[in-house]
Design an enzyme around this catalytic site. Structure first.
Site, PDB file in Angstrom:
ATOM      1  N   GLY A  43       0.839  -1.461   0.056  1.00 54.25           N
ATOM      2  CA  GLY A  43       0.098  -0.073  -0.079  1.00 54.25           C
ATOM      3  C   GLY A  43       0.893   1.346   0.064  1.00 54.25           C
ATOM      4  O   GLY A  43       0.697   1.976  -1.035  1.00 54.25           O
ATOM      5  N   SER A  71      -7.167  -9.047  -2.759  1.00 50.04           N
ATOM      6  CA  SER A  71      -7.548  -7.931  -1.864  1.00 50.04           C
ATOM      7  C   SER A  71      -6.679  -6.927  -1.741  1.00 50.04           C
ATOM      8  O   SER A  71      -6.865  -5.997  -0.918  1.00 50.04           O
ATOM      9  CB  SER A  71      -7.726  -8.628  -0.481  1.00 50.04           C
ATOM     10  N   GLN A  74      -7.357  -3.137  -4.062  1.00 48.98           N
ATOM     11  CA  GLN A  74      -8.034  -1.729  -3.482  1.00 48.98           C
ATOM     12  C   GLN A  74      -7.192  -0.607  -3.240  1.00 48.98           C
ATOM     13  O   GLN A  74      -7.596   0.396  -2.867  1.00 48.98           O
ATOM     14  CB  GLN A  74      -8.789  -2.534  -2.126  1.00 48.98           C
ATOM     15  N   CYS A 190      -4.256  -4.155   9.397  1.00 54.52           N
ATOM     16  CA  CYS A 190      -5.381  -3.699   8.522  1.00 54.52           C
ATOM     17  C   CYS A 190      -6.166  -4.758   8.047  1.00 54.52           C
ATOM     18  O   CYS A 190      -7.279  -4.411   7.593  1.00 54.52           O
ATOM     19  CB  CYS A 190      -4.740  -2.981   7.202  1.00 54.52           C
ATOM     20  N   CYS A 341     -13.473 -16.197  14.045  1.00 54.11           N
ATOM     21  CA  CYS A 341     -13.541 -14.950  13.658  1.00 54.11           C
ATOM     22  C   CYS A 341     -12.999 -14.937  12.074  1.00 54.11           C
ATOM     23  O   CYS A 341     -13.469 -16.002  11.351  1.00 54.11           O
ATOM     24  CB  CYS A 341     -12.447 -14.128  14.177  1.00 54.11           C
TER      25      CYS A 341
END
Ligand SMILES: [Zn+2]
Length: 383
Positions: A43, A71, A74, A190, A341
């Protein structure tokens, strides 16, 4: 070493730079002669790499060992849909060479660790840290202190970011600001907490700006200041960061070599596994078989509300980890409890909390809902 000359193609390419008194011909030649080590092509690394290559930084060393995942797209604008499944390093090098073939991009397909960090840092003029984990962040900092190279830092989470310049001759280092890493699991990643896609664009661009200023010797850098960015309120403010004379890295200099950062930062597979209470895990296939056989199981989803509408397991009740402690008293003692989770980290934490309260029939779903989707039911979306 004399500064490299510009070719006529480069005069054209960098024309807008050459007009700036702060850059000019000499500055542009300085950029061409510079060697910058980029840690990470994700990122933050995306805008850092794109802008440094476009600006004509002559040598970019790039450390990255990950693979492009859907993923990532983005926010990791270095990579495209066609690159999914490719090594990030190869994808990044292709893109950066296209942006500017004059730049030498040297790839290092390794995980930065204590065995290779110092050598890599020493071979460059400065380091720009685009990593997302504490172990690499402390490692990068210590290597920069030992090698005497500036470290351009950035980090992001959700809508907030930070940036600074550490390890300059008189400035503080990352350890002056954060002497100790947070306990493992305290700060969600993140991947768990989410991040606005443009935020790394914002913070990484600030890092690239600081790199160029350092190389040019222009303006006032972020050394000694921490920039705090809040994208929701769109506010930027800086706080002073002082050099700490007791800092073990740049103050007392008691850190003379790189340590084991997985241990220091309590990375789960190393330190936490040996210190934290062990948690029993159940595999998705095993859970599915038990549910199909009609076993009475208290199936508990510890994810937070926004995640619940993305994917769910049938028959589960929701007890978000954020309110878990308060809900413990209501858990049954007469049957097995299976917690899950997204990936298994938060459910292990919740399982430990139940164990600490005396519950023994507690399991955490290995790999979470993502592994359930892989192993049992591909109809459950992965996010
Ligand atoms: Zn320090």
């Amino acid at each position: 070493m004399p500064l490299p000359e510009l070719t006529s193609e480069e005069y054209q390419r960098y024309g807008r730079h050459l007009l700036l008194p702060e850059v000019g011909l000499e500055g542009q030649r300085r950029l061409k002669g510079a060697r910058v080590l980029m840690v990470g092509a994700g990122g933050l690394g995306s805008p850092i790499g794109l802008y440094l290559a476009a600006a004509g930084v002559g040598h970019l060393g790039l450390v990255e060992f990950d693979t492009v995942d859907r993923s990532n797209l983005q926010r990791q604008v270095l990579h495209g849909t066609k690159d999914v499944g490719r090594p990030k390093l190869a994808s990044a090098i292709d893109r950066l060479r296209d942006v500017n073939p004059n730049v030498r991009v040297e790839g290092h397909e390794v995980r930065l660790d204590r065995s290779n960090a110092l050598e890599l840092v020493k071979a460059h003029d400065l380091v720009v840290d685009g990593t997302d984990n504490f172990a690499t962040r402390y490692l990068t900092n210590d290597a920069c202190v030992l090698a005497g190279k500036p470290n351009v830092y950035g980090s992001i989470f959700r809508f907030e970011g930070q940036a600074s310049v550490f390890c300059t001759a008189d400035g503080p280092c990352y350890r002056c600001l954060y002497p100790e890493p947070p306990p493992p699991g305290m700060v969600p990643s993140c991947a768990e907490g989410g991040v606005l896609g443009v935020l790394p664009g914002l913070v990484g661009t600030i890092q690239a700006t600081e790199v160029l200023k350092l190389l040019l010797g222009a303006g006032e850098g972020l050394a000694g200041r921490l920039l705090l960015v809040d994208a929701l309120s769109m506010s930027f403010r800086t706080v002073k960061v002082r050099k700490d004379p007791r800092c073990p890295a740049c103050g007392t200099r008691e850190i003379r070599e790189l340590v084991d950062y997985d241990q220091f930062c309590g990375v789960p597979h190393a330190a936490a596994a040996s210190t934290a209470a062990p948690v029993a895990e159940i595999l998705p296939a095993e859970l599915q078989a038990r549910l199909a056989a009609g076993d009475r199981i208290d199936l508990v989803d510890v994810r937070e509300p926004p995640e619940l509408e993305l994917a769910c397991l049938e028959g589960a009740r929701s007890v978000p980890l954020s309110g878990f402690e308060a809900a413990i008293a209501g858990f049954p003692r007469d049957r097995d409890i299976v917690l899950f989770c997204k990936m298994g980290g938060r459910s292990a934490k919740a399982a430990r909390a139940l164990q600490a309260a005396g519950y023994t029939r507690v399991w955490s779903l290995a790999g979470g809902i993502l592994r359930w989707s892989e192993d049992v039911d591909p109809g459950v979306p992965q996010y």
